[in-house]
Design a protein around this motif. Structure first.
Motif, PDB file in Angstrom:
ATOM      1  N   THR A  65      -8.618   0.913  -1.209  1.00 18.03           N
ATOM      2  CA  THR A  65      -7.217   0.895  -1.603  1.00 18.03           C
ATOM      3  C   THR A  65      -6.964  -0.444  -2.283  1.00 18.03           C
ATOM      4  O   THR A  65      -7.595  -1.451  -1.932  1.00 18.03           O
ATOM      5  N   VAL A  66      -6.088  -0.453  -3.263  1.00 16.18           N
ATOM      6  CA  VAL A  66      -5.778  -1.681  -3.992  1.00 16.18           C
ATOM      7  C   VAL A  66      -4.616  -2.385  -3.307  1.00 16.18           C
ATOM      8  O   VAL A  66      -3.569  -1.775  -3.064  1.00 16.18           O
ATOM      9  N   LEU A  67      -4.791  -3.655  -2.996  1.00 21.73           N
ATOM     10  CA  LEU A  67      -3.741  -4.406  -2.318  1.00 21.73           C
ATOM     11  C   LEU A  67      -2.603  -4.706  -3.287  1.00 21.73           C
ATOM     12  O   LEU A  67      -2.847  -5.069  -4.444  1.00 21.73           O
ATOM     13  N   PRO A  68      -1.367  -4.566  -2.850  1.00 20.24           N
ATOM     14  CA  PRO A  68      -0.232  -4.859  -3.738  1.00 20.24           C
ATOM     15  C   PRO A  68      -0.151  -6.348  -4.058  1.00 20.24           C
ATOM     16  O   PRO A  68      -0.481  -7.196  -3.226  1.00 20.24           O
ATOM     17  N   GLN A  69       0.258  -6.651  -5.282  1.00 15.97           N
ATOM     18  CA  GLN A  69       0.476  -8.033  -5.718  1.00 15.97           C
ATOM     19  C   GLN A  69      -0.744  -8.908  -5.435  1.00 15.97           C
ATOM     20  O   GLN A  69      -0.637 -10.031  -4.924  1.00 15.97           O
ATOM     21  N   SER A  70      -1.928  -8.417  -5.802  1.00 15.67           N
ATOM     22  CA  SER A  70      -3.155  -9.138  -5.466  1.00 15.67           C
ATOM     23  C   SER A  70      -4.148  -9.189  -6.618  1.00 15.67           C
ATOM     24  O   SER A  70      -5.335  -9.423  -6.388  1.00 15.67           O
ATOM     25  N   ASN A  71      -3.688  -8.961  -7.840  1.00 14.96           N
ATOM     26  CA  ASN A  71      -4.605  -8.933  -8.985  1.00 14.96           C
ATOM     27  C   ASN A  71      -5.676  -7.862  -8.776  1.00 14.96           C
ATOM     28  O   ASN A  71      -6.851  -8.076  -9.041  1.00 14.96           O
ATOM     29  N   ARG A  72      -5.238  -6.722  -8.242  1.00 16.97           N
ATOM     30  CA  ARG A  72      -6.077  -5.541  -8.041  1.00 16.97           C
ATOM     31  C   ARG A  72      -7.236  -5.792  -7.073  1.00 16.97           C
ATOM     32  O   ARG A  72      -8.335  -5.255  -7.226  1.00 16.97           O
ATOM     33  N   THR A  73      -6.990  -6.567  -6.041  1.00 12.92           N
ATOM     34  CA  THR A  73      -7.989  -6.769  -4.995  1.00 12.92           C
ATOM     35  C   THR A  73      -8.221  -5.471  -4.240  1.00 12.92           C
ATOM     36  O   THR A  73      -7.278  -4.784  -3.849  1.00 12.92           O
ATOM     37  N   ARG A  74      -9.486  -5.135  -4.026  1.00 17.08           N
ATOM     38  CA  ARG A  74      -9.841  -3.896  -3.348  1.00 17.08           C
ATOM     39  C   ARG A  74     -10.113  -4.152  -1.865  1.00 17.08           C
ATOM     40  O   ARG A  74     -10.829  -5.084  -1.507  1.00 17.08           O
ATOM     41  N   ALA A  75      -9.570  -3.276  -1.018  1.00 16.84           N
ATOM     42  CA  ALA A  75      -9.883  -3.288   0.410  1.00 16.84           C
ATOM     43  C   ALA A  75     -10.685  -2.020   0.698  1.00 16.84           C
ATOM     44  O   ALA A  75     -10.202  -0.906   0.512  1.00 16.84           O
TER      45      ALA A  75
END
Length: 298
Positions: A65-75
């Protein structure tokens, strides 16, 4: 006690990296690419981790899932098939699988779970700096223990940590409670009552008129009751200090918790202070009072 030399924090390369990634996600539930790199290959380039993760996603063993407001950081997390595959991994034997069914389900779990992983990495970095032992498999999230009457205590994690001094080792364990300031201070402090209940709880054998005590239930899993460590974040320093004082007040005022505190080390710290690794300012505040210190010196 003489011991073997201290093991490196980085896992041994016997297991291929994709297997280690699957095992790490099975153990820790959700982790970002950077967290997995810090956990498994702390000195490697980002692509060392992202390339096999993308391959595992193509094989439908992991998803993100892509973290919100994170420059598209993936979890990242395991799919149902990934959880099934890891069930018999040696490092995970006996651990129930926790597959996540959708990105929506993952996004609901992500903020707290990633903070718990962040806490683990802070302890792991400290262990590496000090020459101690604490690796990815020494941190087990979401440990549940019975309290009687159908109730259970669920700790955010149980930590195993080995302090190495010369040829001597001291093995420590701790229950970890991570507080992101999303619950009231009173609810956080009540968690101490649950630990006090676990400390005293003795299950009674079934079918006897005068049940004989079998000793505290926690002896089934621990030779010594683990320390209880609260890790706080997500608010101003003043608010976090107030929450620590509320935990201390619970120790002072509740008789069952006070009895626990006479036998078990209890402390709290701010997550950012743990990550700071400043030996001049030890971060852990004993809940029985006194000067801050390292958690191993409580």
């Amino acid at each position: 006690m003489t011991t073997t030399p201290t093991a490196s924090f980085t896992p041994r390369p016997a297991e291929p990296l994709p297997h280690q990634l699957l095992a790490a996600l099975a153990q820790h539930r959700i982790a970002t690419t950077s967290q997995l790199r810090d956990m498994l290959r702390p000195n490697a380039a980002r692509q060392t981790i992202s390339t096999p993760l993308n391959r595992l996603q193509h094989e439908e063993l992991v998803d993100y899932t892509v973290l919100p407001q994170s420059n598209r950081t993936r979890a990242w997390y395991l799919t149902i098939e990934g959880a099934r595959l890891t069930r018999d991994f040696p490092a995970l034997r006996g651990r129930p699988p926790h597959p996540i069914n959708s990105t929506t389900a993952a996004s609901l779990k992500t903020p707290h779970t990633l903070t718990v992983v962040r806490t683990h990495l802070a302890f792991a970095a400290d262990a590496q700096r000090l020459g101690h032992e604490h690796g990815p498999w020494d941190w087990t999230p979401e440990i549940s223990h019975p309290l009687g009457e159908g109730q259970r205590l669920v700790a955010d994690a149980v930590m195993h940590y080995t302090v190495t001094t010369g040829e001597h080792q001291r093995k420590l364990r701790a229950f970890i409670e991570v507080d992101r300031t999303t619950m009231s201070s009173e609810r956080l402090a009540v968690k101490l009552i649950e630990y006090a209940r676990l400390f005293h709880y003795e299950a009674q054998p079934v079918g006897r008129r005068k049940p004989a005590s079998t000793g505290p239930v926690w002896l089934r899993w621990y030779p010594v009751f683990p320390r209880v460590l609260f890790v706080l974040t997500g608010a101003t320093r003043a608010r976090l200090d107030h929450r620590i004082r509320d935990l201390q007040a619970m120790v002072a005022q509740h008789p069952l918790v006070a009895a626990l505190a006479r036998e078990v080390r209890l402390a709290a710290a701010v997550l950012e202070d743990i990550e700071n690794h400043d030996p001049a300012t030890p971060p852990w505040v004993p809940l029985t009072g006194g000067e801050p210190r390292t958690w191993a010196d409580l």
